[in-house]
Design an enzyme around this catalytic site. Structure first.
Site, mmCIF file in Angstrom:
data_model
loop_
_atom_site.group_PDB
_atom_site.id
_atom_site.type_symbol
_atom_site.label_atom_id
_atom_site.label_comp_id
_atom_site.label_asym_id
_atom_site.label_seq_id
_atom_site.Cartn_x
_atom_site.Cartn_y
_atom_site.Cartn_z
ATOM 1 N N ASP A 1 156.061 -5.929 -23.173
ATOM 2 C CA ASP A 1 156.262 -5.014 -24.284
ATOM 3 C C ASP A 1 157.020 -5.836 -25.341
ATOM 4 O OD1 ASP A 1 156.634 -2.592 -25.759
ATOM 5 O OD2 ASP A 1 158.683 -2.508 -24.983
ATOM 6 N N LEU A 2 157.029 -5.378 -26.578
ATOM 7 C CA LEU A 2 157.712 -6.155 -27.629
ATOM 8 C C LEU A 2 159.084 -5.573 -27.998
ATOM 9 C CD1 LEU A 2 157.535 -8.412 -29.876
ATOM 10 C CD2 LEU A 2 156.653 -6.604 -31.355
ATOM 11 N N ASP A 3 159.055 -4.307 -28.484
ATOM 12 C CA ASP A 3 160.290 -3.693 -28.992
ATOM 13 C C ASP A 3 161.259 -3.420 -27.839
ATOM 14 O OD1 ASP A 3 159.318 -3.465 -31.703
ATOM 15 O OD2 ASP A 3 158.052 -1.823 -31.041
ATOM 16 N N THR B 1 164.122 -4.679 -31.745
ATOM 17 C CA THR B 1 163.578 -3.771 -32.750
ATOM 18 C C THR B 1 163.629 -2.310 -32.292
ATOM 19 O OG1 THR B 1 161.524 -4.660 -31.903
ATOM 20 C CG2 THR B 1 162.087 -5.234 -34.162
ATOM 21 N N LYS C 1 160.864 5.734 -26.891
ATOM 22 C CA LYS C 1 160.547 4.324 -26.620
ATOM 23 C C LYS C 1 159.156 4.203 -26.012
ATOM 24 C CE LYS C 1 165.209 2.536 -26.366
ATOM 25 N NZ LYS C 1 166.268 1.995 -25.510
ATOM 26 N N GLY C 2 158.371 3.308 -26.570
ATOM 27 C CA GLY C 2 157.017 3.068 -26.071
ATOM 28 C C GLY C 2 155.978 4.031 -26.620
ATOM 29 N N SER D 1 152.125 -3.867 -26.802
ATOM 30 C CA SER D 1 153.059 -3.037 -27.563
ATOM 31 C C SER D 1 152.310 -1.951 -28.308
ATOM 32 C CB SER D 1 153.813 -3.911 -28.580
ATOM 33 O OG SER D 1 154.495 -3.102 -29.507
ATOM 34 N N ALA D 2 152.925 -0.767 -28.374
ATOM 35 C CA ALA D 2 152.332 0.347 -29.127
ATOM 36 C C ALA D 2 152.483 0.135 -30.623
ATOM 37 C CB ALA D 2 153.033 1.646 -28.730
ATOM 38 N N LYS E 1 150.550 4.677 -24.137
ATOM 39 C CA LYS E 1 151.488 4.737 -23.018
ATOM 40 C C LYS E 1 151.978 6.173 -22.923
ATOM 41 C CE LYS E 1 153.225 0.091 -24.109
ATOM 42 N NZ LYS E 1 154.369 -0.738 -24.513
ATOM 43 N N GLU F 1 159.044 -4.101 -19.354
ATOM 44 C CA GLU F 1 159.173 -2.922 -20.237
ATOM 45 C C GLU F 1 160.607 -2.429 -20.342
ATOM 46 O OE1 GLU F 1 158.105 -0.621 -22.177
ATOM 47 O OE2 GLU F 1 155.963 -0.967 -22.335
ATOM 48 N N ASP F 2 160.907 -1.798 -21.484
ATOM 49 C CA ASP F 2 162.218 -1.153 -21.654
ATOM 50 C C ASP F 2 162.061 0.360 -21.814
ATOM 51 O OD1 ASP F 2 161.109 -1.131 -24.246
ATOM 52 O OD2 ASP F 2 163.121 -0.932 -25.116
HETATM 53 C C1 BG6 Z 1 156.792 0.965 -29.664
HETATM 54 C C2 BG6 Z 1 158.211 1.432 -29.865
HETATM 55 O O1 BG6 Z 1 156.806 -0.360 -29.210
HETATM 56 O O2 BG6 Z 1 156.051 1.021 -30.887
HETATM 57 C C3 BG6 Z 1 158.226 2.809 -30.508
HETATM 58 O O3 BG6 Z 1 158.867 1.477 -28.616
HETATM 59 C C4 BG6 Z 1 157.398 2.793 -31.781
HETATM 60 O O4 BG6 Z 1 159.560 3.166 -30.777
HETATM 61 C C5 BG6 Z 1 155.989 2.317 -31.463
HETATM 62 O O5 BG6 Z 1 157.348 4.093 -32.362
HETATM 63 C C6 BG6 Z 1 155.072 2.278 -32.691
HETATM 64 O O6 BG6 Z 1 155.541 1.312 -33.585
HETATM 65 P P1 BG6 Z 1 155.031 1.142 -35.080
HETATM 66 O O7 BG6 Z 1 155.645 -0.168 -35.507
HETATM 67 O O8 BG6 Z 1 153.535 1.091 -35.032
HETATM 68 O O9 BG6 Z 1 155.528 2.324 -35.850
HETATM 69 MG MG MG Z 2 159.835 -1.132 -25.856
#
Ligand code: BG6
Ligand code: MG
Length: 227
Positions: A10-12, A18, A46-47, A116-117, A147, A171-172
Protein backbone atom coordinates in the site's frame (compact mmCIF):
# COMPACT_ATOMS: atom_id res chain seq x y z
CA UNK A 1 2.86 -22.13 -0.72
CA UNK A 2 5.67 -21.53 -3.13
CA UNK A 3 8.63 -19.42 -2.35
CA UNK A 4 7.97 -15.71 -1.71
CA UNK A 5 8.94 -13.82 -4.86
CA UNK A 6 6.99 -10.58 -4.65
CA UNK A 7 6.09 -7.75 -2.29
CA UNK A 8 2.92 -5.71 -2.65
CA UNK A 9 2.76 -2.39 -0.83
CA UNK A 10 0.00 0.00 0.00
CA UNK A 11 1.30 3.57 -0.40
CA UNK A 12 -0.39 5.99 2.02
CA UNK A 13 0.82 5.23 5.54
CA UNK A 14 3.15 2.44 4.42
CA UNK A 15 5.69 4.01 2.06
CA UNK A 16 5.09 7.61 3.16
CA UNK A 17 3.06 9.45 5.75
CA UNK A 18 0.40 10.74 3.36
CA UNK A 19 -2.29 9.01 5.48
CA UNK A 20 -1.99 11.95 7.88
CA UNK A 21 -2.39 14.44 5.02
CA UNK A 22 -5.51 12.64 3.73
CA UNK A 23 -6.87 12.92 7.28
CA UNK A 24 -6.12 16.64 7.52
CA UNK A 25 -7.72 17.33 4.14
CA UNK A 26 -10.88 15.38 5.08
CA UNK A 27 -11.03 17.00 8.51
CA UNK A 28 -11.24 20.42 6.86
CA UNK A 29 -14.08 19.31 4.55
CA UNK A 30 -15.92 17.62 7.45
CA UNK A 31 -15.54 20.70 9.64
CA UNK A 32 -17.12 22.85 6.94
CA UNK A 33 -20.09 20.46 6.93
CA UNK A 34 -20.40 20.75 10.71
CA UNK A 35 -19.05 17.23 11.24
CA UNK A 36 -16.22 16.61 13.69
CA UNK A 37 -13.84 13.75 12.91
CA UNK A 38 -10.77 12.71 14.89
CA UNK A 39 -7.85 10.37 14.22
CA UNK A 40 -9.61 7.40 15.79
CA UNK A 41 -12.70 7.90 13.60
CA UNK A 42 -10.40 8.38 10.61
CA UNK A 43 -9.11 4.78 10.87
CA UNK A 44 -12.20 3.73 8.89
CA UNK A 45 -11.23 5.99 5.98
CA UNK A 46 -7.82 4.40 5.52
CA UNK A 47 -7.61 2.42 2.30
CA UNK A 48 -11.04 3.65 1.22
CA UNK A 49 -11.52 5.46 -2.10
CA UNK A 50 -12.10 9.20 -2.28
CA UNK A 51 -15.80 8.91 -3.16
CA UNK A 52 -16.54 6.29 -0.51
CA UNK A 53 -14.68 8.33 2.09
CA UNK A 54 -16.96 11.32 1.45
CA UNK A 55 -20.03 9.09 1.78
CA UNK A 56 -18.79 7.80 5.16
CA UNK A 57 -18.28 11.37 6.38
CA UNK A 58 -21.71 12.49 5.13
CA UNK A 59 -23.33 9.52 6.88
CA UNK A 60 -22.27 11.14 10.17
CA UNK A 61 -24.94 13.77 9.58
CA UNK A 62 -27.95 12.19 7.85
CA UNK A 63 -29.77 15.53 7.80
CA UNK A 64 -27.29 16.78 5.19
CA UNK A 65 -28.69 15.97 1.79
CA UNK A 66 -26.25 16.89 -0.94
CA UNK A 67 -26.81 16.43 -4.64
CA UNK A 68 -24.22 14.92 -6.93
CA UNK A 69 -22.87 18.30 -8.01
CA UNK A 70 -22.29 19.40 -4.43
CA UNK A 71 -20.56 16.09 -3.70
CA UNK A 72 -18.38 16.45 -6.79
CA UNK A 73 -17.40 19.93 -5.62
CA UNK A 74 -16.42 18.62 -2.17
CA UNK A 75 -14.35 15.83 -3.74
CA UNK A 76 -12.59 18.40 -5.90
CA UNK A 77 -11.88 20.62 -2.91
CA UNK A 78 -10.62 17.74 -0.81
CA UNK A 79 -8.18 16.73 -3.52
CA UNK A 80 -7.07 20.33 -4.12
CA UNK A 81 -6.28 20.71 -0.43
CA UNK A 82 -4.56 17.32 -0.36
CA UNK A 83 -2.43 18.34 -3.36
CA UNK A 84 -1.39 21.48 -1.46
CA UNK A 85 -0.39 19.31 1.49
CA UNK A 86 1.76 17.04 -0.68
CA UNK A 87 3.22 19.84 -2.82
CA UNK A 88 6.54 19.81 -0.97
CA UNK A 89 6.84 16.07 -0.46
CA UNK A 90 10.33 14.67 -1.19
CA UNK A 91 12.40 11.54 -0.56
CA UNK A 92 12.84 12.85 3.00
CA UNK A 93 9.16 11.99 3.57
CA UNK A 94 9.63 8.26 2.97
CA UNK A 95 8.81 6.51 6.24
CA UNK A 96 11.73 5.26 8.39
CA UNK A 97 13.10 1.85 7.39
CA UNK A 98 11.32 1.84 4.02
CA UNK A 99 14.29 2.94 1.84
CA UNK A 100 16.45 0.19 3.35
CA UNK A 101 13.68 -2.42 3.00
CA UNK A 102 13.07 -1.54 -0.67
CA UNK A 103 16.79 -1.54 -1.44
CA UNK A 104 17.30 -4.92 0.23
CA UNK A 105 14.26 -6.38 -1.55
CA UNK A 106 15.41 -5.07 -4.92
CA UNK A 107 18.91 -6.51 -4.45
CA UNK A 108 17.45 -9.84 -3.37
CA UNK A 109 15.42 -9.96 -6.61
CA UNK A 110 11.90 -9.58 -5.21
CA UNK A 111 9.40 -8.13 -7.65
CA UNK A 112 7.51 -5.20 -6.17
CA UNK A 113 4.15 -3.56 -6.78
CA UNK A 114 2.04 -0.74 -5.36
CA UNK A 115 -1.60 -1.52 -4.57
CA UNK A 116 -3.03 1.85 -3.51
CA UNK A 117 -6.57 3.19 -3.78
CA UNK A 118 -5.08 6.63 -4.45
CA UNK A 119 -5.30 8.19 -7.87
CA UNK A 120 -2.39 10.37 -6.74
CA UNK A 121 -0.08 7.36 -6.24
CA UNK A 122 2.04 7.82 -9.44
CA UNK A 123 2.58 11.50 -8.62
CA UNK A 124 3.62 10.75 -5.04
CA UNK A 125 6.00 7.96 -6.11
CA UNK A 126 7.62 10.35 -8.55
CA UNK A 127 8.05 13.04 -5.89
CA UNK A 128 9.53 10.47 -3.50
CA UNK A 129 11.95 9.38 -6.25
CA UNK A 130 10.61 5.82 -6.02
CA UNK A 131 8.89 5.29 -9.39
CA UNK A 132 11.71 3.07 -10.72
CA UNK A 133 11.66 0.91 -7.58
CA UNK A 134 8.35 -0.74 -8.48
CA UNK A 135 7.67 -3.16 -11.31
CA UNK A 136 3.96 -2.32 -11.28
CA UNK A 137 1.52 0.25 -9.90
CA UNK A 138 -2.10 -0.92 -10.05
CA UNK A 139 -4.35 1.77 -11.51
CA UNK A 140 -7.27 2.12 -9.06
CA UNK A 141 -9.45 3.34 -11.97
CA UNK A 142 -9.11 -0.13 -13.51
CA UNK A 143 -10.80 -1.80 -10.52
CA UNK A 144 -14.37 -3.06 -10.40
CA UNK A 145 -14.25 -3.21 -6.61
CA UNK A 146 -12.32 -1.27 -3.99
CA UNK A 147 -10.62 -2.47 -0.81
CA UNK A 148 -11.66 -4.45 1.26
CA UNK A 149 -12.30 -6.45 -1.93
CA UNK A 150 -9.16 -8.43 -2.88
CA UNK A 151 -9.15 -7.32 -6.54
CA UNK A 152 -6.35 -4.73 -6.22
CA UNK A 153 -4.04 -7.30 -4.59
CA UNK A 154 -4.91 -9.96 -7.16
CA UNK A 155 -4.12 -7.47 -9.93
CA UNK A 156 -0.85 -6.51 -8.27
CA UNK A 157 0.29 -10.15 -8.13
CA UNK A 158 -0.84 -10.67 -11.71
CA UNK A 159 1.09 -7.60 -12.87
CA UNK A 160 4.20 -9.11 -11.27
CA UNK A 161 3.54 -12.42 -13.03
CA UNK A 162 3.09 -14.17 -9.67
CA UNK A 163 0.48 -16.08 -7.73
CA UNK A 164 -0.96 -14.15 -4.78
CA UNK A 165 0.49 -16.80 -2.43
CA UNK A 166 3.95 -15.95 -3.73
CA UNK A 167 3.62 -12.34 -2.53
CA UNK A 168 3.49 -10.61 0.84
CA UNK A 169 1.16 -7.62 1.27
CA UNK A 170 1.96 -4.59 3.46
CA UNK A 171 -0.89 -2.42 4.75
CA UNK A 172 -1.79 0.19 7.35
CA UNK A 173 -5.57 -0.17 6.99
CA UNK A 174 -8.17 -2.68 8.10
CA UNK A 175 -9.73 -2.63 4.63
CA UNK A 176 -6.31 -3.44 3.18
CA UNK A 177 -5.59 -6.33 5.54
CA UNK A 178 -8.97 -7.84 4.66
CA UNK A 179 -8.23 -7.44 0.93
CA UNK A 180 -4.78 -9.01 1.24
CA UNK A 181 -6.05 -11.99 3.24
CA UNK A 182 -9.02 -12.56 0.93
CA UNK A 183 -6.56 -12.54 -1.99
CA UNK A 184 -4.72 -15.41 -0.28
CA UNK A 185 -1.60 -13.37 0.48
CA UNK A 186 0.27 -13.29 3.77
CA UNK A 187 -0.32 -9.87 5.35
CA UNK A 188 1.91 -7.52 7.31
CA UNK A 189 0.03 -4.89 9.31
CA UNK A 190 1.73 -1.60 10.09
CA UNK A 191 0.50 0.56 12.98
CA UNK A 192 -3.08 -0.70 12.98
CA UNK A 193 -4.50 -0.15 16.48
CA UNK A 194 -7.32 -2.73 16.58
CA UNK A 195 -8.23 -5.59 14.24
CA UNK A 196 -11.66 -6.75 13.17
CA UNK A 197 -12.49 -10.04 11.44
CA UNK A 198 -9.35 -10.39 9.32
CA UNK A 199 -6.07 -10.82 11.13
CA UNK A 200 -2.63 -10.14 9.68
CA UNK A 201 0.18 -12.71 9.75
CA UNK A 202 2.65 -10.21 11.13
CA UNK A 203 2.12 -6.97 13.03
CA UNK A 204 4.51 -4.08 13.59
CA UNK A 205 3.82 -0.77 15.29
CA UNK A 206 5.97 1.27 12.88
CA UNK A 207 7.74 0.86 9.54
CA UNK A 208 11.15 1.04 11.21
CA UNK A 209 10.42 -2.37 12.76
CA UNK A 210 10.05 -4.07 9.37
CA UNK A 211 12.75 -6.69 8.84
CA UNK A 212 12.46 -8.31 5.41
CA UNK A 213 14.38 -11.52 6.15
CA UNK A 214 12.43 -12.11 9.37
CA UNK A 215 9.11 -11.42 7.66
CA UNK A 216 9.83 -13.85 4.80
CA UNK A 217 11.10 -16.48 7.27
CA UNK A 218 8.03 -16.10 9.49
CA UNK A 219 5.39 -16.29 6.76
CA UNK A 220 7.15 -19.25 5.13
CA UNK A 221 7.31 -21.11 8.46
CA UNK A 222 3.69 -20.25 9.28
CA UNK A 223 2.57 -21.63 5.93
CA UNK A 224 4.51 -24.87 6.49
CA UNK A 225 2.85 -25.36 9.90
CA UNK A 226 -0.66 -24.38 8.79
CA UNK A 227 -0.32 -25.97 5.38
C1 BG6 B 1 -5.90 5.49 0.07
C2 BG6 B 1 -5.94 6.27 1.36
O1 BG6 B 1 -4.60 5.00 -0.13
O2 BG6 B 1 -6.24 6.32 -1.05
C3 BG6 B 1 -7.29 6.95 1.52
O3 BG6 B 1 -5.72 5.39 2.44
C4 BG6 B 1 -7.60 7.78 0.29
O4 BG6 B 1 -7.26 7.75 2.68
C5 BG6 B 1 -7.54 6.90 -0.95
O5 BG6 B 1 -8.89 8.37 0.39
C6 BG6 B 1 -7.84 7.66 -2.25
O6 BG6 B 1 -6.84 8.61 -2.48
P1 BG6 B 1 -6.92 9.76 -3.57
O7 BG6 B 1 -5.52 10.32 -3.58
O8 BG6 B 1 -7.31 9.12 -4.86
O9 BG6 B 1 -7.96 10.74 -3.09
MG1 MG C 1 -2.77 3.09 3.62
Amino acid sequence: MGEIKGLVFDLDGVITDTAERHYLAWKRIAHRLGIAIDREWNERLKGISRTESLELILAENPTLLLDSEEKAQLLKEKNAHYLELIAEITAADILPGIPELLEEAKNAGYRMAIASASKNAPLILERLGLSAMFDAVVDPESLKQNKPHPEIFEKAAQALGLETQECIGFEDSLAGIEGIKRAGMPAVAIAIPIFAEWLPDIEVTATRELNLKEIVREVTMKERVEG
